[in-house]
Design a protein around this motif. Structure first.
Motif, mmCIF file in Angstrom:
data_model
loop_
_atom_site.group_PDB
_atom_site.id
_atom_site.type_symbol
_atom_site.label_atom_id
_atom_site.label_comp_id
_atom_site.label_asym_id
_atom_site.label_seq_id
_atom_site.Cartn_x
_atom_site.Cartn_y
_atom_site.Cartn_z
ATOM 1 N N ARG A 15 -15.459 -10.260 2.301
ATOM 2 C CA ARG A 15 -14.198 -10.031 1.574
ATOM 3 C C ARG A 15 -13.729 -8.592 1.774
ATOM 4 O O ARG A 15 -14.479 -7.637 1.553
ATOM 5 C CB ARG A 15 -14.391 -10.313 0.080
ATOM 6 N N CYS A 16 -12.477 -8.426 2.183
ATOM 7 C CA CYS A 16 -11.918 -7.080 2.340
ATOM 8 C C CYS A 16 -11.570 -6.520 0.957
ATOM 9 O O CYS A 16 -11.228 -7.269 0.043
ATOM 10 C CB CYS A 16 -10.674 -7.127 3.213
ATOM 11 N N GLU A 17 -11.628 -5.221 0.838
ATOM 12 C CA GLU A 17 -11.504 -4.579 -0.476
ATOM 13 C C GLU A 17 -10.161 -4.817 -1.162
ATOM 14 O O GLU A 17 -10.051 -4.749 -2.365
ATOM 15 C CB GLU A 17 -11.711 -3.061 -0.336
ATOM 16 N N TYR A 18 -9.107 -5.052 -0.387
ATOM 17 C CA TYR A 18 -7.762 -5.166 -0.952
ATOM 18 C C TYR A 18 -7.332 -6.618 -1.148
ATOM 19 O O TYR A 18 -6.246 -6.894 -1.633
ATOM 20 C CB TYR A 18 -6.747 -4.491 -0.006
ATOM 21 N N CYS A 19 -8.188 -7.553 -0.763
ATOM 22 C CA CYS A 19 -7.707 -8.924 -0.597
ATOM 23 C C CYS A 19 -7.900 -9.781 -1.838
ATOM 24 O O CYS A 19 -8.996 -9.866 -2.394
ATOM 25 C CB CYS A 19 -8.433 -9.567 0.572
ATOM 26 N N ALA A 20 -6.812 -10.448 -2.245
ATOM 27 C CA ALA A 20 -6.880 -11.351 -3.401
ATOM 28 C C ALA A 20 -6.654 -12.797 -2.974
ATOM 29 O O ALA A 20 -6.489 -13.664 -3.820
ATOM 30 C CB ALA A 20 -5.845 -10.927 -4.437
ATOM 31 N N PHE A 21 -6.627 -13.041 -1.680
ATOM 32 C CA PHE A 21 -6.428 -14.419 -1.227
ATOM 33 C C PHE A 21 -7.698 -15.234 -1.438
ATOM 34 O O PHE A 21 -8.803 -14.687 -1.417
ATOM 35 C CB PHE A 21 -6.061 -14.454 0.260
ATOM 36 N N TYR A 22 -7.513 -16.531 -1.567
ATOM 37 C CA TYR A 22 -8.685 -17.370 -1.761
ATOM 38 C C TYR A 22 -9.454 -17.518 -0.446
ATOM 39 O O TYR A 22 -8.891 -17.925 0.572
ATOM 40 C CB TYR A 22 -8.266 -18.759 -2.265
HETATM 41 S S1 SF4 Z 1 -8.227 -13.264 4.153
HETATM 42 FE FE1 SF4 Z 1 -8.638 -11.417 2.977
HETATM 43 S S2 SF4 Z 1 -10.875 -11.154 2.999
HETATM 44 FE FE2 SF4 Z 1 -10.343 -12.568 4.640
HETATM 45 S S3 SF4 Z 1 -10.136 -11.282 6.473
HETATM 46 FE FE3 SF4 Z 1 -8.074 -11.549 5.601
HETATM 47 S S4 SF4 Z 1 -7.811 -9.786 4.286
HETATM 48 FE FE4 SF4 Z 1 -10.036 -9.914 4.701
#
Ligand code: SF4
Length: 412
Positions: A15-22
């Motif tokens: 999980r990327c630090e900024y990401c709120a997507f499922y």
């Molecule tokens: S969906 Fe969110 S967690 Fe997954 S690669 Fe893209 S930004 Fe990162």
């Protein structure tokens, strides 16, 4: 007949630090189950759509294995989905292989959207991205070698710790790579993300002035490099603009969202718009698979917006495009007269210097572009058929300037 299809692949390596997507971490068994359920959903919904544009977003679609992709493409052929004009797959630079790129290209994918975000190793690390700078160069070359001549690169700016010089140098390297399309988003701090926690903990502060400077630099540098901006965050390398006003390589799939078109969306957490109704599949892979395997729709009933709420949402999104609101087309599409129904709001935006009337279009000025979401929010009418606020209010349109990660479809 609907001509636009979105498919959500809800798996990420990390999980990327900024990401709120499922998204879910990669688990082999769960991914196989997802693919089988997706194919079942494709078969059960196929009659609703004759796709001209297809967008696989995520998550990280490029995490799917070769055999999983083959099964999906086979299902496309089985339901008669051919002649797809624009077929996009989102990729992470860490998960592009020559074999996968060739398979995608051979099976009709003709557009790749790659999430680069930054060319600064330290920032990539801070954001929790799984790829390095070297992987960006390597994957881009692999995609070119596989025959992709329509590649989008996603970038982010106003990141904590990112200076103007670092942003400038990312732009230099990206422009040298020569992609056909760039999507460039200001970072947003969404609740339930690690970045939001770090902001709350006081690890850094938001510098709005620097964000403004970065946006100005972005537009300047891309214009100078021959890119044409056609939406607040989207730029296309183009020397000529055809009669419909949309440059070659503009993302037609996303344009359909922005003009309020219909689209079928499949996969967990995918949200679609059919026959005036918004719906969203469950944001849980197991629940999604359970429902599809039992032959049920993997979602609750959707929401139907009132015609006025829907028209106001369409106006707000059209305003994000450089062309602005095409007054005749708006009337034809929504049945409402934009000049008459939104006269007060238009005047307020013009007085503020954010918008202007140009021939048959009402569009944002360069200044207004920095406040596109606030401007759009002023056009929204909140009454829906069920007396609920239109979903657009939750889709990133806020009274503050902001933008989102990835193509608009990534929000679905
Ligand atoms: S969906 Fe969110 S967690 Fe997954 S690669 Fe893209 S930004 Fe990162």
């Amino acid at each position: 007949m609907i001509t636009s299809l979105y498919i959500h692949v809800p798996f990420c390596a990390k999980r990327c630090e900024y990401c709120a997507f499922y998204s879910e971490p990669v688990k082999g068994g769960q991914m196989d189950r997802y693919v089988l359920a997706l194919i079942q959903e494709i078969e059960s919904q196929a009659q609703l759509v004759a796709p001209k544009t297809v967008f696989f977003g995520g998550g990280t679609p490029s995490l799917l294995t070769l055999s999983q992709w083959r099964r999906i493409f086979k299902s496309f052929a089985a339901v008669g989905w051919g002649s797809i004009e624009e077929f996009t797959v989102e990729c992470n630079p860490a998960t592009v292989s020559a074999e996968k790129a060739r398979l995608l290209r051979d099976c009709g994918v003709n557009r790749i959207s790659m999430g680069v975000q930054s060319m600064d190793e330290h920032l990539l690390d801070q954001l929790g991205r799984v790829h390095s700078r070297a992987m960006v160069f390597r994957s881009f070359q692999i995609l070119r070698d596989a025959g992709f001549n329509n590649i989008n690169l996603d970038l982010m700016f106003a990141l904590p710790g990112q200076t103007l010089a670092v942003w400038d140098s990312t732009l230099t390297e990206i422009l040298e790579m020569g992609s056909e399309h760039l999507s460039c988003y200001e970072v947003i701090y969404e609740e339930d993300t690690l970045l939001f926690e770090r902001l709350k903990a006081g690890e850094f502060v938001i510098d709005e002035d620097l964000a403004d400077e970065m946006y100005r630099l972005l537009v300047e540098r891309l214009n100078a490099a021959g890119f044409k901006q056609y939406e607040i965050a989207n730029f296309v390398r183009s020397s000529s603009v055809p009669a419909d006003g949309l440059p070659q390589y503009a993302c037609h799939h996303n344009i359909n969202y922005w003009v309020g078109g219909e689209y079928l969306a499949l996969g967990p957490a995918a949200a679609g718009h059919i026959d005036g109704q918004r719906y969203q599949n469950w944001s849980n892979v197991d629940l999604y698979c359970d429902a599809v395997e039992e032959g049920k729709l993997p979602r609750d009933p959707g929401e139907r917006l009132s015609p006025l709420a829907k028209a106001s949402e369409t106006a707000a999104f059209w305003l994000r495009m450089n062309r602005g609101v095409d007054l005749d087309a708006f009337r034809r599409r929504t049945g409402f007269d934009f000049e008459q129904n939104w006269a007060k709001e238009q005047e307020a935006l013009v007085v503020r210097g954010w918008a202007e009337r140009h021939e048959n279009f009402f569009r944002l000025t360069a200044e207004g572009f920095r406040f596109a979401d606030a401007a759009g929010a002023e056009l929204l009418r909140t009454a829906s058929a069920e007396n609920q606020a239109p979903m657009a209010l939750n889709w990133g349109l806020s009274p503050k300037k902001l933008s989102s990660k990835g193509c608009w479809s990534s929000r679905f």
